[in-house]
Scaffold this active site. Structure first.
Site, mmCIF file in Angstrom:
data_model
loop_
_atom_site.group_PDB
_atom_site.id
_atom_site.type_symbol
_atom_site.label_atom_id
_atom_site.label_comp_id
_atom_site.label_asym_id
_atom_site.label_seq_id
_atom_site.Cartn_x
_atom_site.Cartn_y
_atom_site.Cartn_z
ATOM 1 N N ASP A 213 20.381 -0.532 -5.121
ATOM 2 C CA ASP A 213 21.267 -0.524 -6.287
ATOM 3 C C ASP A 213 20.502 -0.358 -7.600
ATOM 4 O O ASP A 213 21.090 -0.179 -8.645
ATOM 5 C CB ASP A 213 22.088 -1.826 -6.319
ATOM 6 C CG ASP A 213 23.228 -1.783 -7.329
ATOM 7 O OD1 ASP A 213 23.836 -0.709 -7.495
ATOM 8 O OD2 ASP A 213 23.504 -2.819 -7.964
ATOM 9 N N SER A 234 29.106 -1.031 -11.254
ATOM 10 C CA SER A 234 29.396 -0.529 -9.909
ATOM 11 C C SER A 234 30.796 -0.925 -9.469
ATOM 12 O O SER A 234 31.246 -2.048 -9.732
ATOM 13 C CB SER A 234 28.384 -1.086 -8.899
ATOM 14 O OG SER A 234 27.072 -0.805 -9.309
ATOM 15 N N GLN A 284 27.531 5.305 -3.798
ATOM 16 C CA GLN A 284 28.114 4.339 -4.729
ATOM 17 C C GLN A 284 28.964 5.063 -5.761
ATOM 18 O O GLN A 284 28.657 6.185 -6.154
ATOM 19 C CB GLN A 284 27.012 3.554 -5.457
ATOM 20 C CG GLN A 284 27.532 2.458 -6.377
ATOM 21 C CD GLN A 284 26.405 1.710 -7.079
ATOM 22 O OE1 GLN A 284 26.137 1.931 -8.255
ATOM 23 N NE2 GLN A 284 25.727 0.827 -6.351
#
Length: 299
Positions: A213, A234, A284
């Protein structure tokens, strides 16, 4: 030294059979800001992994970030044993703060199975990590420039002050002071800082979840560097684990953004082992809101 990702950031306390708690604070995005998404994904996977047999290995996870995480309070992780099959098992995890879910995740585990059906993409050809500068060294070079504007100096000092438990070496570092649009692709070598060693593969997957991430969604901003970021967070995060790897060894993170629009950006990533084996695939989507800089304003 043992990696801080193992000793503290991803270390959970078991309260009940399928209920875990972590202390708030470690690995946050900064004082008073939301918890780092990679930390929540990694900790949720730790909780899920503790509810399966040692022989089962994670092969995928799918997560949604529901609310902003509060770095000042602990996170509770509730695990539901959704299904235990002969080859595959599914565990659902809910992360809770202030009595409300901040994050949900489903992780799927598989017993080892061989198959003649195998293929993968080819790893990009890039310089080895030994020939590249770390992110800290690149920042230090910028800070040595006497003509550096004060607002940039403050921004770089802020990045440098963050205690990030991973080593990063960008392959083609962008000009962090420029605003020229770039292709929505980036490559960097990453690894956990410190020693993890030979252990259950699930441990390395949890660390990779944390690493995956970091700077990921920023790939979608590279063609739009003329804008000032107002808000970026996110929405969801998915990972597929293909082959064994060591998260404390250098891996190449290949990131690209095929699309952005409607205040959202989509990014895809591949983590490659140094020997060219594709270890992990990630995806993502996040919210991206920007504002026009003064010279773009129509007024």
């Amino acid at each position: 030294l043992r990696s801080a990702l193992i000793t503290s950031v991803l270390n959970l306390e078991r309260l009940e059979l399928d209920l875990f708690r972590c202390a708030g604070g470690a690995g946050t995005a900064g004082p008073g800001r939301r918890l780092f998404g990679g930390q929540i994904v990694g900790q949720a996977l730790v909780a899920a992994a503790r509810a399966v047999s040692r022989d089962e290995q994670v092969h995928s996870l799918h997560c949604y970030f529901v609310r902003a995480g509060d770095p000042k309070v602990p996170v509770l992780y509730e695990v539901e044993r959704t299904r235990t099959g002969k080859s595959f098992s599914v565990r659902s995890v809910k992360a809770i703060q202030h009595g409300k879910p901040i994050f949900t995740c489903q992780a799927s585990f598989q017993l080892s199975q061989g198959s003649p059906v195998q293929h993968q993409f080819t790893m990009p050809t890039v310089p080895p990590p030994e020939e590249l500068l770390t992110q800290e060294e690149l920042i230090q070079k910028f800070l040595q420039n006497p003509n550096l504007a004060e607002r940039y100096r403050k921004h770089l000092n802020k990045i440098q002050a963050e205690d990030v438990p991973i080593d990063i070496k960008p392959v083609n570092p962008p000009d962090i002071l420029g605003s020229e649009p770039q292709e929505p692709k980036q490559l960097f070598w990453v690894r956990a800082r410190g020693y993890i060693g030979e252990t259950d593969m699930k441990v390395h997957c949890c660390v990779a979840a944390y690493i995956s991430d970091y700077a990921f969604l920023g790939t979608a901003l590279l063609p739009h560097r003329q804008y000032r970021i107002k808000f970026m967070v996110s929405l969801d995060h998915s990972m597929w684990f293909h082959a064994p790897f060591r998260a404390d060894h250098w891996m190449l993170y290949e990131c690209e953004s095929p699309w952005a629009g409607a205040c959202r950006g989509l990014v895809q990533g591949r983590l490659w082992r140094r020997d060219g084996v594709l270890a992990v695939t990630c995806a993502q989507e996040g919210v991206i809101r920007v504002q026009e800089t003064p010279n773009q304003s129509k007024l």
